[in-house]
Design a protein around this motif. Structure first.
Motif, PDB file in Angstrom:
ATOM      1  N   LEU A 105       8.472   3.814  15.441  1.00 20.85           N
ATOM      2  CA  LEU A 105       9.089   2.333  15.033  1.00 20.85           C
ATOM      3  C   LEU A 105       8.370   1.655  13.993  1.00 20.85           C
ATOM      4  O   LEU A 105       8.905   1.005  12.993  1.00 20.85           O
ATOM      5  N   GLU A 106       6.859   1.821  14.136  1.00 21.53           N
ATOM      6  CA  GLU A 106       6.361   1.401  12.743  1.00 21.53           C
ATOM      7  C   GLU A 106       6.623   1.829  11.576  1.00 21.53           C
ATOM      8  O   GLU A 106       6.827   1.336  10.609  1.00 21.53           O
ATOM      9  N   ARG A 107       6.775   3.266  11.575  1.00 22.16           N
ATOM     10  CA  ARG A 107       7.250   4.070  10.498  1.00 22.16           C
ATOM     11  C   ARG A 107       8.715   3.383   9.947  1.00 22.16           C
ATOM     12  O   ARG A 107       9.052   3.214   8.515  1.00 22.16           O
ATOM     13  N   ALA A 108       9.722   3.319  10.825  1.00 22.06           N
ATOM     14  CA  ALA A 108      10.872   2.845  10.373  1.00 22.06           C
ATOM     15  C   ALA A 108      10.999   1.419  10.055  1.00 22.06           C
ATOM     16  O   ALA A 108      11.822   1.231   8.946  1.00 22.06           O
ATOM     17  N   PHE A 109      10.274   0.528  10.586  1.00 20.57           N
ATOM     18  CA  PHE A 109      10.237  -0.910   9.832  1.00 20.57           C
ATOM     19  C   PHE A 109       9.532  -0.918   8.685  1.00 20.57           C
ATOM     20  O   PHE A 109       9.872  -1.743   7.717  1.00 20.57           O
ATOM     21  N   ASP A 110       8.538  -0.002   8.278  1.00 21.97           N
ATOM     22  CA  ASP A 110       7.787  -0.083   7.237  1.00 21.97           C
ATOM     23  C   ASP A 110       8.836   0.331   6.157  1.00 21.97           C
ATOM     24  O   ASP A 110       8.674  -0.158   4.848  1.00 21.97           O
ATOM     25  N   LEU A 111       9.688   1.415   6.329  1.00 30.55           N
ATOM     26  CA  LEU A 111      10.909   1.784   5.483  1.00 30.55           C
ATOM     27  C   LEU A 111      11.741   1.091   5.254  1.00 30.55           C
ATOM     28  O   LEU A 111      12.239   0.628   3.957  1.00 30.55           O
ATOM     29  N   LEU A 112      12.064   0.238   6.210  1.00 31.35           N
ATOM     30  CA  LEU A 112      13.161  -0.999   5.966  1.00 31.35           C
ATOM     31  C   LEU A 112      12.546  -1.881   4.877  1.00 31.35           C
ATOM     32  O   LEU A 112      13.298  -2.421   4.152  1.00 31.35           O
ATOM     33  N   GLU A 113      11.234  -2.348   5.214  1.00 34.20           N
ATOM     34  CA  GLU A 113      10.463  -3.456   4.375  1.00 34.20           C
ATOM     35  C   GLU A 113      10.507  -2.776   2.942  1.00 34.20           C
ATOM     36  O   GLU A 113      10.550  -3.676   2.046  1.00 34.20           O
ATOM     37  N   SER A 127       0.705  -1.205  -0.040  1.00 34.43           N
ATOM     38  CA  SER A 127      -0.036  -0.154   0.002  1.00 34.43           C
ATOM     39  C   SER A 127       0.970   1.238  -0.003  1.00 34.43           C
ATOM     40  O   SER A 127       1.737   1.457   0.728  1.00 34.43           O
ATOM     41  N   THR A 128       0.681   2.191  -0.674  1.00 34.29           N
ATOM     42  CA  THR A 128       1.240   3.555  -0.931  1.00 34.29           C
ATOM     43  C   THR A 128       0.763   4.417   0.350  1.00 34.29           C
ATOM     44  O   THR A 128       1.351   5.405   0.622  1.00 34.29           O
ATOM     45  N   ALA A 129      -0.349   4.329   1.156  1.00 31.54           N
ATOM     46  CA  ALA A 129      -0.794   4.893   2.264  1.00 31.54           C
ATOM     47  C   ALA A 129       0.312   5.126   3.391  1.00 31.54           C
ATOM     48  O   ALA A 129       0.833   3.894   3.906  1.00 31.54           O
ATOM     49  N   ALA A 130       0.393   6.097   3.811  1.00 31.51           N
ATOM     50  CA  ALA A 130       1.422   6.218   5.045  1.00 31.51           C
ATOM     51  C   ALA A 130       0.896   5.419   6.014  1.00 31.51           C
ATOM     52  O   ALA A 130      -0.560   5.278   6.506  1.00 31.51           O
ATOM     53  N   PRO A 131       1.617   4.866   6.842  1.00 28.18           N
ATOM     54  CA  PRO A 131       1.169   4.260   8.198  1.00 28.18           C
ATOM     55  C   PRO A 131       0.589   5.191   8.928  1.00 28.18           C
ATOM     56  O   PRO A 131       0.679   6.355   9.386  1.00 28.18           O
ATOM     57  N   GLY A 132      -0.742   4.555   9.684  1.00 26.85           N
ATOM     58  CA  GLY A 132      -1.798   5.537  10.363  1.00 26.85           C
ATOM     59  C   GLY A 132      -1.186   5.605  11.899  1.00 26.85           C
ATOM     60  O   GLY A 132      -0.015   5.126  12.001  1.00 26.85           O
ATOM     61  N   PRO A 133      -2.171   5.913  12.539  1.00 27.65           N
ATOM     62  CA  PRO A 133      -1.645   5.937  14.161  1.00 27.65           C
ATOM     63  C   PRO A 133      -1.365   4.713  14.574  1.00 27.65           C
ATOM     64  O   PRO A 133      -1.798   3.581  14.161  1.00 27.65           O
ATOM     65  N   ALA A 134      -0.496   4.639  15.373  1.00 29.11           N
ATOM     66  CA  ALA A 134       0.244   3.301  16.066  1.00 29.11           C
ATOM     67  C   ALA A 134      -0.962   2.541  16.821  1.00 29.11           C
ATOM     68  O   ALA A 134      -1.817   3.166  17.381  1.00 29.11           O
ATOM     69  N   ALA A 135      -0.912   1.319  16.880  1.00 24.08           N
ATOM     70  CA  ALA A 135      -1.723   0.428  17.394  1.00 24.08           C
ATOM     71  C   ALA A 135      -1.759   0.767  18.793  1.00 24.08           C
ATOM     72  O   ALA A 135      -0.636   1.222  19.395  1.00 24.08           O
ATOM     73  N   ALA A 136      -2.700   0.248  19.519  1.00 26.84           N
ATOM     74  CA  ALA A 136      -2.587   0.681  21.140  1.00 26.84           C
ATOM     75  C   ALA A 136      -1.282   0.127  21.758  1.00 26.84           C
ATOM     76  O   ALA A 136      -1.226  -1.127  21.600  1.00 26.84           O
TER      77      ALA A 136
END
Length: 284
Positions: free
Chosen positions: A39-47, A24-33
């Motif tokens: 961190l979620e964004r950093a791992f998304d960029l690595l993938e 998906s090209t959508a930016a990661p949304g708010p972090a899960a609870a």
């Protein structure tokens, strides 16, 4: 020894997303609870870097992730400082060497988690059980439990093979769209391991259509004469994975296939549940 299995006669007695499916090209949304958005964004960029072949520019990451350039630049600076990303002389960013140790450790653990399920497969089928992952354009074996028969199949954990002549390779590639498979075959070629190996992309795609319809793959003397393998994909695995059983063609007959395929599917389902429990169980 041919790439894949070696027949051993005894006298007595090796996590995820399919990289070929568009992210998906959508930016990661708010972090899960309880999560941390950075961190979620950093791992998304690595993938995303891994999906792109390991080296990208900031503009490419911005286009694929939807994140603003300043955010990406800040995250990449942190990843460079920690060694998980390195900046190349051409100003592009590449996956860093610290990821190698993490990947090797994760692969070993995955093999450890798989072994009890493979052992049950051996108990129920009598044949050697294997687990393999799709790594780039190759299938890599990450775990194996050998048959107790005096005549059995063996391949080294860590061995890499081209997927077009193996049962696990077919099970793995059947999860990809046909255009991604054609592109992979164009990169690797389709060398014949035996006279039964499929060497035409069209014939191979027809075989994959049968795998999708039947729910399992067969290597029928295609990697080594006299050897037959049955394989199924591990559903919902964190990375593309397959399990297989292999043995002499005289034992893995059509009648045996009908009996063993349901056992193989159940082992893949249980392994998928175990991997999901492992990845989800860290919270709390």
């Amino acid at each position: 020894m041919k790439a894949g299995f070696r027949t051993v006669k005894l006298r007595s007695h090796p996590i995820g997303r399919n990289p070929h499916v568009p992210r998906s090209t959508a930016a990661p949304g708010p972090a899960a609870a309880g999560g941390v958005q950075s961190l979620e964004r950093a791992f998304d960029l690595l993938e995303r870097m891994a999906d792109a072949g390991g080296e990208v520019g900031l503009s490419e990451l911005a286009g694929s992730s939807g994140l603003p350039l300043p955010t990406i630049h800040r995250l990449m600076r942190t990843l460079v400082a920690t060694g998980y990303v390195r900046q190349q002389p051409n100003r592009r960013y590449a996956l860093g060497p610290r990821l190698i140790r993490l990947g090797e450790s994760a692969s070993r653990l995955l093999g450890t988690w798989a072994r009890p399920h493979l052992a049950r497969l051996v108990d129920e089928t009598g044949e050697t059980a294997n687990m393999a992952l799709l790594d780039g354009d190759e299938a890599v074996y990450v775990a194996q439990v050998p048959s107790r028969h005096s005549m059995r199949m063996f391949t080294e954990v860590g061995r890499r093979v081209l997927p077009h002549s193996t049962g696990v390779g077919k099970a793995l590639l059947a999860q990809l769209p046909d255009d991604a498979v054609r592109a992979l075959l164009a990169r690797t070629g389709m060398p014949a391991a035996t006279e039964r190996t499929l060497t035409s992309p069209d014939a191979f795609l027809r075989a994959l259509a049968a795998v999708r319809a039947d729910g399992y793959a067969v290597d029928d003397n295609e990697q080594e004469m006299g050897v037959r393998c049955l394989a199924v994909a591990v559903p919902d695995a964190p990375t593309a994975a397959a399990v297989s059983i292999s043995g002499p063609a005289g034992r893995l007959t059509e009648a045996a296939t009908e009996r063993m395929v349901p056992v193989l599917r159940e082992a893949a389902r249980q392994l998928s549940a175990a991997l999901t429990d492992t990845t989800d169980g860290a919270a709390g």
